[in-house]
Design an enzyme around this catalytic site. Structure first.
Site, PDB file in Angstrom:
ATOM      1  N   CYS A  31     -36.331  62.167  14.095  1.00  0.00           N
ATOM      2  CA  CYS A  31     -35.868  61.780  13.259  1.00  0.00           C
ATOM      3  C   CYS A  31     -35.845  62.586  11.733  1.00  0.00           C
ATOM      4  CB  CYS A  31     -35.864  59.875  13.160  1.00  0.00           C
ATOM      5  SG  CYS A  31     -37.620  60.171  12.257  1.00  0.00           S
ATOM      6  N   CYS A  34     -39.621  62.041  10.442  1.00  0.00           N
ATOM      7  CA  CYS A  34     -39.946  62.935  11.338  1.00  0.00           C
ATOM      8  C   CYS A  34     -40.337  63.826  10.044  1.00  0.00           C
ATOM      9  CB  CYS A  34     -40.377  63.379  12.920  1.00  0.00           C
ATOM     10  SG  CYS A  34     -40.422  62.391  13.688  1.00  0.00           S
ATOM     11  N   ASP A 483      -6.067  86.539  -4.609  1.00  0.00           N
ATOM     12  CA  ASP A 483      -5.512  87.947  -4.477  1.00  0.00           C
ATOM     13  C   ASP A 483      -4.388  88.524  -3.830  1.00  0.00           C
ATOM     14  OD1 ASP A 483      -6.578  90.910  -5.953  1.00  0.00           O
ATOM     15  OD2 ASP A 483      -7.184  90.631  -3.521  1.00  0.00           O
ATOM     16  N   ASP A 682     -10.705  90.005  -0.985  1.00  0.00           N
ATOM     17  CA  ASP A 682     -11.378  90.692   0.161  1.00  0.00           C
ATOM     18  C   ASP A 682     -11.789  92.253  -0.538  1.00  0.00           C
ATOM     19  OD1 ASP A 682      -8.718  92.185  -0.200  1.00  0.00           O
ATOM     20  OD2 ASP A 682      -8.563  92.039   1.913  1.00  0.00           O
ATOM     21  N   ASP A 686     -12.984  91.572  -6.638  1.00  0.00           N
ATOM     22  CA  ASP A 686     -12.679  89.883  -6.316  1.00  0.00           C
ATOM     23  C   ASP A 686     -13.642  89.437  -6.569  1.00  0.00           C
ATOM     24  OD1 ASP A 686      -9.492  89.933  -5.827  1.00  0.00           O
ATOM     25  OD2 ASP A 686     -10.062  90.035  -3.949  1.00  0.00           O
TER      26      ASP A 686
END
Length: 795
Positions: A31, A34, A483, A682, A686
């Site tokens: 949990c 822990c 783009d 891409d 950019d």
């Protein structure tokens, strides 16, 4: 900063130049408490700069000073908290690490399942043997606990049991007590041992966690019952019936283990996407060695080896086809449902399936550099990140267990003050019920399980979402900036027309332009060079070359000063462009980009280049509109061409003629008017805009720089993934909020109910056994709700 194998590196600064980082696998966490406990223990160690423990990935990533501590010392520190840890193997690949992690998770699940099953059987036996004891004890007028479950059992089950097994009621009570003592001791010290070990360890570190609550709740019931078994006369002397509650201790442990088992199975399912990806990697490959087909283990393949793949076989490694033609199923990696046609010179990805023809290809990327390994690495990193919304749960989890301990103590005293007639044992039972119903686990699991499932589901759709923070930011996006070249269009432009002035011929103009463009990497330059080759022109070598980013190129070709670029570029050299202005305007209206060419200071002509709009772009932009998103095109191309493409695709707004350095500024201007922007691109140009945007989305076919700058990577080169990523993030955030709401509500309602808040008015009490079942189910319900994201479909 040096980095150990199998880990990732963080940006170094001068002050932390000597630091190292290590990722250590951790086992036994159940949990958020822990996780928080191990993290705070590591962070407190000398030499540890930063520690981040991930419950879902079962790992601890630690940045440390090697002069003050070491990975082996850090492993010992984790083991000292009661959890398992081991040094990472520097020779393991990310795929092997994930495979081992999956095997470890399976072992833990099976171990928990065994303990839960045996504990449940023991609990049922204990319940059965407790009936005669309760039946004998209820006849006395001494003090007893009023447990609704036991009361119901005595009313409904006890008469039937007496009829069916009269011999059981003839067994002396002392024998039954001692038998239950032995059974409970076995369950407490075998099945429940880890609760007590971890609770003791937490106590030594002056903290508390979920194990503290379980250990206190079950330990109190066990020790009280043990005392009543060993020294019943002491209780009788004080007017208290020496009742034993071994069955409660056993059943609470059993039900919590059942919850842990279901939770382990469900959380294991959250990493199903990673598991499926790892399973894509073939174990061997058929390689041509001295013209002989030889089967080799995948680890033995070298870069440049010729690999053979037959129809229906999985492609072993990344490579480039040198012979053959086929269709390849890439759906597991890109989300593309249709097979992709492949032929000579095409790139193929390891893990995909060759469908029809035989292929011979040259291996290129291997091991950690392969596409599959990079996807697994990115997905593991993404699933190990935290969403900002997690901070709410973290803040509450940090004070939750101490608060529950205080409430349990207050419950005992309030019962003694306001209901003294109920007796000390009833107050004691109410306090135990508070301890075992409180559940910090559900809060801790609410967000990370949703992040794991969402990123895994995204990967199956061809969307690599780089973590919880990116998911949360994606939800808020209201503007998507695209783009043009390679994003909206195919990025493979073609020369459509050559319009020379009277001083040159078409072929002469194209030949000289191609000579200069040969040194450029711009897609338009490649189109010019391709156009010259298609006309079989002999392209000379440029004597000089100079690139002007976003404008054009200049150089000397056959002794002539040559310029190629946009209109502004030529005008900056005081070259008149008016003679071809009408032709350029006409081309732009037809979505064609005019490349202006000047030779020796005079306008020489225009080369028209057109890039085709991707077949999926129009539908993708329509999907973005259906999600109430504004779509903007950001391009360095001229405005007329950009607007023509915008009209074709339905884009709302055009920002054209922007230099690469100006793209990030354009994003800033949108953000200045309170737009929350996702940038999709891409290219290298950019990268600044992708970093400036609230969310950067890149195409996997783009450059590495752009991929690093992005928060989301689309594994297939079309825009439909953008809308999918945004809708997935909105669904994920909705699930996270539901999880947090129900986790908080469960504790807000459950703890007062367990304390007996409804008892004064309604006489309603909660059995500790029912409380433990509710606690176990609360975590399971949260994980199960997160798993619904696997059914996410984009319509």
């Amino acid at each position: 900063m040096s980095t150990l194998p199998g880990t990732t590196e963080t940006p170094a600064t001068t002050s932390v130049a000597a630091l190292e980082r290590v990722t250590i696998p951790v086992t036994g966490m159940t949990c958020a408490a822990c996780q928080s406990f191990i993290q705070s223990t590591l962070a407190a160690q000398s030499g540890v700069e930063q520690a981040a423990v991930n419950l879902m990935m079962n790992s601890a990533t630690i940045t440390f000073d090697p002069r003050l501590t070491s990975p082996s010392a850090l492993v010992e520190q984790i083991r000292g908290t009661g959890y398992g840890a081991e040094l990472p193997n520097p020779h393991q690949s990310v795929l092997e690490e994930q495979e081992i992690a999956d095997q470890r998770q399976q072992r833990e699940y099976k171990h928990l399942r065994l303990k839960a099953a045996i504990s449940l059987i023991a609990g049922a036996i204990a319940m059965l043997f407790s009936m005669p004891l309760m039946s004998m004890s209820s006849a006395s007028d001494m003090e007893h606990i009023h447990d609704p479950l036991m009361h119901w059992s005595m009313r409904v089950v006890d008469p039937a049991l007496q009829t069916a097994t009269p011999w059981l009621y003839a067994v002396p009570s002392s024998i039954i007590r001692w038998s239950l003592f032995v059974l409970a001791t076995f369950i407490v010290f075998w099945a429940g041992r880890h609760f007590y070990v971890k609770a003791w360890s937490a106590l030594l570190h002056k903290t508390s966690d979920m194990n503290t609550l379980i250990a206190l709740g079950t330990g109190a019931a066990y020790l009280y019952s043990a005392a009543a078994t060993i020294a019943p006369s002491f209780f009788l002397a004080h007017g208290v019936a020496p009742d034993v509650y071994f069955e409660a201790a056993i059943l609470i442990i059993a039900l919590i283990l059942v919850g842990n088992t279901l939770e382990s199975r469900a959380t294991g399912n959250t990493s199903a996407a990673l598991r499926k990806l790892v399973q894509l990697q073939p174990k061997s490959a058929r390689v041509l060695v001295n013209s002989v087909e030889t089967d080799l283990p995948i680890e033995a393949i070298q870069r440049g080896d010729l690999v053979l793949v037959r129809p229906g076989e999985r492609i072993p490694t990344d490579g480039e086809i040198v012979f053959g033609r086929s269709s390849v199923d890439e759906s597991m990696l890109t989300g593309e449902s249709l097979p992709v046609e492949k032929s000579i010179s095409d790139r193929i990805i390891g893990g995909t399936i060759n469908q029809r023809g035989s292929l011979q290809y040259r291996a290129t990327s291997l091991g950690a550099d392969s596409t599959l390994a990079q996807i697994v690495r990115l997905l593991r990193e993404a699933q190990g990140t935290r969403a900002p919304i997690q901070r709410i749960a973290d803040r509450i989890s940090a004070i939750f267990v101490p608060s529950v301990l205080a409430i349990a103590l207050a419950t005992f005293f309030l019962w003694r003050i306001f209901a003294p007639h109920a007796g000390a044992m009833q107050a004691f039972a109410a306090a135990i019920t508070v301890l075992v119903i409180a559940c910090p686990c559900a809060m801790g699991l609410a967000v990370p399980t949703a992040v794991m499932v969402a990123t895994g589901r995204g990967a199956s759709l061809g969307l690599l979402i780089k973590g919880g923070e990116a998911l949360q930011r994606l939800e808020k996006i209201d503007t998507v900036v695209l783009d043009k070249t390679g994003t909206i269009t195919t990025g493979h432009p073609q020369v459509t027309q050559v319009i020379p002035t009277s001083t040159h011929t078409e072929n002469e103009l194209l030949r000289i332009a191609a000579a200069l463009e040969r040194a450029s990497e711009h897609p338009l330059a490649e189109a010019v060079l391709r156009g010259a080759k298609q006309r079989s022109l002999t392209v000379p070598q440029a004597e000089t070359f100079e690139s002007h980013s976003g404008l054009g190129v200049a150089g000397i070709v056959e002794g002539a000063a040559t310029l190629i670029g946009n209109q502004a570029f030529l005008r900056s050299y005081s070259i008149a462009t008016e003679p071809l202005q009408a032709a350029a305007d006409h081309l732009a209206e037809q979505s064609q980009t005019p490349l202006w060419v000047a030779i020796d200071g005079e306008l020489a002509g225009i080369i028209a280049v057109a890039d085709t709009v991707k077949s999926t772009s129009r539908a993708a932009i329509r999907q973005l509109h259906s999600e109430k998103l504004r779509v903007v095109m950001l391009t360095g191309d001229n405005e007329r061409t950009a607007r023509a493409i915008a009209r074709q695709t339905g884009i709302d707004e055009v920002i054209a003629g922007v230099l690469p350095s100006g793209k990030a500024d354009a994003i800033k201007r949108l953000q200045a008017v309170h737009r929350i922007v996702a940038m999709v691109g891409d290219g290298v140009n950019d990268a600044p805009a992708l970093a400036q945007a609230d969310v950067g989305i890149t195409m996997a076919t783009g450059s590495d720089i752009a991929m690093e700058a992005g928060d989301v990577t689309l594994m297939r080169s079309d825009l439909t993934g953008v809308a999918q990523a945004i809708v997935l993030s909105r669904s994920t955030m909705r699930i996270m909020r539901q999880n947090l709401f129900w986790a908080f509500l469960y504790n807000i309602i459950g703890i007062p109910l367990a304390a007996g808040a409804l008892y004064p008015h309604f006489g309603l009490l909660l059995s500790p056994i029912i409380a433990s079942a509710a606690m176990a189910l609360s975590s399971v319900s949260v994980v199960t709700n997160s798993l619904r994201l696997y059914r996410f479909k984009f319509s």
